[in-house]
Design an enzyme around this catalytic site. Structure first.
Site, PDB file in Angstrom:
ATOM      1  N   ASN A  11       0.238  -9.198 -12.091  1.00 50.30           N
ATOM      2  CA  ASN A  11       0.207 -10.284 -10.872  1.00 50.30           C
ATOM      3  C   ASN A  11      -1.131 -10.262 -10.214  1.00 50.30           C
ATOM      4  OD1 ASN A  11       0.508 -12.189  -8.720  1.00 50.30           O
ATOM      5  ND2 ASN A  11       1.651 -10.150  -7.397  1.00 50.30           N
ATOM      6  N   LYS A  13      -2.364 -12.642  -8.064  1.00 49.70           N
ATOM      7  CA  LYS A  13      -2.320 -13.025  -6.769  1.00 49.70           C
ATOM      8  C   LYS A  13      -3.039 -14.241  -6.032  1.00 49.70           C
ATOM      9  CE  LYS A  13      -0.440  -8.551  -5.460  1.00 49.70           C
ATOM     10  NZ  LYS A  13      -0.202  -6.937  -4.598  1.00 49.70           N
ATOM     11  N   HIS A  99       8.718 -10.912  -3.941  1.00 51.82           N
ATOM     12  CA  HIS A  99       7.100  -9.395  -3.326  1.00 51.82           C
ATOM     13  C   HIS A  99       7.451  -9.381  -1.922  1.00 51.82           C
ATOM     14  CE1 HIS A  99       2.861  -8.140  -3.739  1.00 51.82           C
ATOM     15  NE2 HIS A  99       3.577  -7.852  -5.098  1.00 51.82           N
ATOM     16  N   GLU A 101       4.536  -8.731  -0.313  1.00 56.86           N
ATOM     17  CA  GLU A 101       3.527 -10.376   0.330  1.00 56.86           C
ATOM     18  C   GLU A 101       4.326 -11.079   0.964  1.00 56.86           C
ATOM     19  OE1 GLU A 101       0.172  -9.592  -2.526  1.00 56.86           O
ATOM     20  OE2 GLU A 101       0.150  -7.280  -2.174  1.00 56.86           O
ATOM     21  N   GLU A 171       8.728  -1.848  -5.910  1.00 55.70           N
ATOM     22  CA  GLU A 171       7.447  -1.638  -5.935  1.00 55.70           C
ATOM     23  C   GLU A 171       7.164  -1.729  -3.959  1.00 55.70           C
ATOM     24  OE1 GLU A 171       4.097  -5.028  -7.548  1.00 55.70           O
ATOM     25  OE2 GLU A 171       4.958  -5.424  -5.842  1.00 55.70           O
ATOM     26  N   GLY A 177      -2.048  -1.720  -2.821  1.00 49.98           N
ATOM     27  CA  GLY A 177      -3.648  -2.695  -2.793  1.00 49.98           C
ATOM     28  C   GLY A 177      -3.470  -1.079  -2.397  1.00 49.98           C
ATOM     29  N   SER A 216      -0.603  -0.072  -6.843  1.00 55.04           N
ATOM     30  CA  SER A 216      -1.647   0.756  -7.486  1.00 55.04           C
ATOM     31  C   SER A 216      -0.926   1.505  -8.690  1.00 55.04           C
ATOM     32  CB  SER A 216      -1.983   2.007  -6.214  1.00 55.04           C
ATOM     33  OG  SER A 216      -2.410   1.538  -5.028  1.00 55.04           O
TER      34      SER A 216
HETATM   35  P1  13P Z   1      -1.921  -3.120  -6.964  1.00 49.71           P
HETATM   36  O1  13P Z   1      -1.356  -2.655  -8.107  1.00 49.71           O
HETATM   37  O2  13P Z   1      -3.400  -3.824  -5.974  1.00 49.71           O
HETATM   38  O3  13P Z   1      -1.814  -2.192  -5.480  1.00 49.71           O
HETATM   39  O4  13P Z   1      -0.583  -4.605  -6.552  1.00 49.71           O
HETATM   40  C1  13P Z   1       0.835  -4.091  -6.398  1.00 49.71           C
HETATM   41  C2  13P Z   1       1.359  -5.410  -6.414  1.00 49.71           C
HETATM   42  O5  13P Z   1       1.248  -5.258  -5.865  1.00 49.71           O
HETATM   43  C3  13P Z   1       1.612  -6.020  -8.071  1.00 49.71           C
HETATM   44  O6  13P Z   1       2.741  -7.097  -7.148  1.00 49.71           O
END
Ligand code: 13P
Length: 256
Positions: A11, A13, A99, A101, A171, A177, A216
Site C-alpha cells: 500500500n 498510500k 483502511h 486511515e 491492521e 506506521g 509495521s
Molecule cells: P506500515 O507498514 O507503514 O505500518 O503501514 C501499514 C498499512 O497501513 C498498510 O495498509
C-alpha cells in the site's frame, strides 16, 4: 503457513510521483524476477492518479494492481469520485476498503465501508477489507470484539456468496506506521478469531479466505509473522516503498 497461497500487497498510500514510482517498479521487477515466485501473489496499490501508469507497466509481469479506495456509487454526478468501473478500465483488480486511515481521516463508517465492498463485488473487483483496533480498544481488551464487528457488518449484508473470494487484512491501528508491529502471537490470536467468526457463516469459506497482517511489517519481522498458522501474507506500507525490502517480504511469504 497453511494450504492458502500467500499474498503480499504494497500500500503506497499518498507517496511518490510518476518518476519515483517508475523507478520503484523497475527495482521491484528486477528483484522479483530473481525470486521466481510460484505460490506468493504480489500486488501494489498506488494512488488513483498513477494507477493507469502502473498497471500499464506491470502488464504481463504477474504483479497485480489495486486501488486504495473506490466510490460506493456506480456513476454520475459525483465530483471527485472514482468508480469501480473506472478502476477496472485502467487495469485494477483489487481495492482496499475500510483502511483505518480512511475510517479516521475521512470518517468512513462501517456502513460506507460495506457499501464500497458491495460496489466492488458488483463490478467484479476483489475487495480487501481492512479491520483493526485502536490502542485504547486493545487496552480495554476489546480487540476481538472490534475486529469481528467490523467484519460482521460486511458479512451479514453480503452473505456467503457475496464474501467468497474477498481478502481480509488485520491492521491494528497502533501498529500502522509506528515501527511497532504486533507480535506474531498477537497477530495469530486475532487472525484465528477472525477465522472463527467467518466459520459461523461457513466452515469452508473460513478455511479458504486469506487473512493478511498489516502494521509495521518489515523484512526483519516477516518470517516470524508468516510462520503463524493463520497469517496468510501481509499488507505492507512503508517497507513497500523500497524494492529490496518489499521483495524480501515476498520471499519470506513464498518460503513460509
Ligand atoms: P506500515 O507498514 O507503514 O505500518 O503501514 C501499514 C498499512 O497501513 C498498510 O495498509
Amino acid at each position: 503457513m497453511s494450504e492458502r497461497d500467500p499474498l503480499v500487497a504494497g500500500n503506497w498510500k499518498m507517496n511518490g510521483d510518476a518518476s519515483s514510482l517508475d523507478g520503484l517498479l523497475d527495482g521491484l521487477l528486477t528483484e522479483l524476477s530473481g525470486l521466481a515466485l510460484r505460490r506468493c501473489s504480489v500486488l501494489v496499490f498506488p494512488s488513483y492518479v498513477y494507477l493507469g501508469q502502473v498497471a500499464q507497466k506491470l502488464l504481463g509481469s504477474g504483479i497485480g494492481v489495486g486501488s486504495q479506495d473506490v466510490d460506493q456509487r456506480a456513476q454520475g454526478a459525483v465530483t471527485g469520485g472514482v468508480s469501480a468501473d473506472m478502476l477496472k478500465d485502467v487495469g485494477c483488480r483489487f481495492v482496499l476498503v475500510g483502511h483505518s486511515e480512511r475510517r479516521t481521516l475521512f470518517a468512513e463508517s462501517d456502513k460506507l465501508v460495506t457499501d464500497k465492498f458491495e460496489q466492488c463485488r458488483s463490478q467484479g473487483l476483489v475487495p480487501i477489507i481492512c479491520v483493526g483496533e485502536t490502542l485504547e480498544e486493545r487496552r480495554q481488551d476489546r480487540t476481538i470484539e472490534v475486529v469481528t464487528r467490523q467484519l460482521k457488518v460486511v458479512t451479514s449484508r453480503v452473505g456467503l456468496a457475496g464474501f467468497d473470494g474477498a481478502v481480509i487484512a488485520y491492521e491494528p491501528v497502533w501498529a500502522i506506521g509506528t515501527g511497532e508491529s504486533a507480535t506474531p502471537e498477537q497477530a495469530e490470536e486475532v487472525h484465528a478469531g477472525l477465522r472463527r467468526s467467518l466459520a459461523e457463516l461457513d466452515e469452508n469459506l473460513s478455511c479458504r479466505t486469506r487473512i493478511l497482517y498489516g502494521g509495521s511489517v518489515t523484512a526483519d519481522n516477516a518470517v516470524a509473522l508468516f510462520g503463524m498458522e493463520n497469517v496468510d501474507g501481509a499488507l505492507v506500507g512503508g517497507a513497500s516503498l523500497k524494492a529490496n525490502s518489499f521483495a524480501e517480504i515476498c520471499k519470506a511469504a513464498e518460503e513460509s
